[in-house]
Design a protein around this motif. Structure first.
Motif: not given
Length: 182
Positions: A52-53, A55-57, A135-138, A140-141, A144
Motif C-alpha cells: 500500500a505504501d 502504490l501507485p507506481s 485505481q491505486a487509491e482505491t 490502497g484503501f 488498509r
C-alpha cells in the motif's frame, strides 16, 4: 531502485518464518499455536502495508505474487485451526459467563476476511503479472481496510481469548497436579 522495488523488511520477515501447516500447529500447545498464527497474520499485514505504501507506481511485482500466493492459504488454515481448536477451548473456558458470543463475531470476521482476501488476491496477481493498478487509491484503501481489520482481530484474540485459554490451561494443570499430590 526505490525501497519499494527492493526487498522489503516485511518480505524478509516472511521468508524467515516457517510455513504455517496443520502439522506444525498440532505440535504446539494452544497458546503457542495461536501465537504462531498471529505471527503469520501480522506478517501478512506488514507485507500488505508495504505494498500500500508503494502504490501507485513503485510496487514490486514479486512481492505482490508472493503475498497473493500465501494470503488465502494462511487465512484458511488459521481460521480452520481457530474454529476447530481455539474457539472450542475458549467457549469451554468461558461457559456460563456470557462471553461466548465473541466467538460468533470472530467467526463472522473470518468469513469477511476470506472474502476480502480473495478480492485482494485477484488484484495482487494482476499487479504481479505486470498489470497496471487501475485505481491505486482505491486499492490502497482496500489494503488498509483489510490489514487494519486483521490486526484488530489479532489484537482482540491476544487481549481476550489467549489469556482466558492460558488461565484455563493453568487451572487445569494445577487441578491435575493437586489430584496427583504434587
Amino acid at each position: 531502485m526505490s525501497v519499494c522495488q527492493g526487498e522489503s523488511t516485511a518480505h524478509q520477515r516472511s521468508c524467515e518464518i516457517r510455513c504455517l501447516s496443520s502439522e506444525e500447529l498440532g505440535k504446539r500447545g494452544l497458546v503457542e499455536a495461536m501465537t504462531l498464527i498471529h505471527d503469520r497474520k501480522v506478517g501478512l499485514c506488514e507485507e500488505l502495508e508495504h505494498i500500500a505504501d508503494c502504490l501507485p507506481s513503485n510496487v514490486d511485482e514479486l512481492t505482490c505474487l508472493s503475498v497473493a500466493a500465501k494470503l488465502m492459504p494462511i487465512l484458511r488454515l488459521a481460521h480452520e485451526y481457530e474454529e476447530n481448536v481455539i474457539f472450542p477451548a475458549y467457549e469451554k473456558a468461558v461457559a456460563g459467563t456470557g462471553q461466548s458470543m465473541s466467538v460468533d463475531r470472530l467467526r463472522g470476521e473470518h468469513i469477511s476476511d476470506e472474502c476480502f482476501a480473495a478480492d485482494l488476491t485477484v488484484i495482487l496477481l494482476k499487479i504481479g503479472h505486470g498489470g497496471y493498478v487501475d485505481q491505486a487509491e482505491t486499492f490502497g484503501f482496500m489494503l488498509r481496510g483489510f490489514f487494519d481489520s486483521l490486526r484488530r482481530h489479532v489484537a482482540f484474540e491476544n487481549e481476550h481469548v489467549a489469556p482466558i485459554i492460558r488461565n484455563s490451561i493453568l487451572n487445569h494443570q494445577r487441578k491435575f497436579s493437586g489430584e496427583l499430590g504434587c
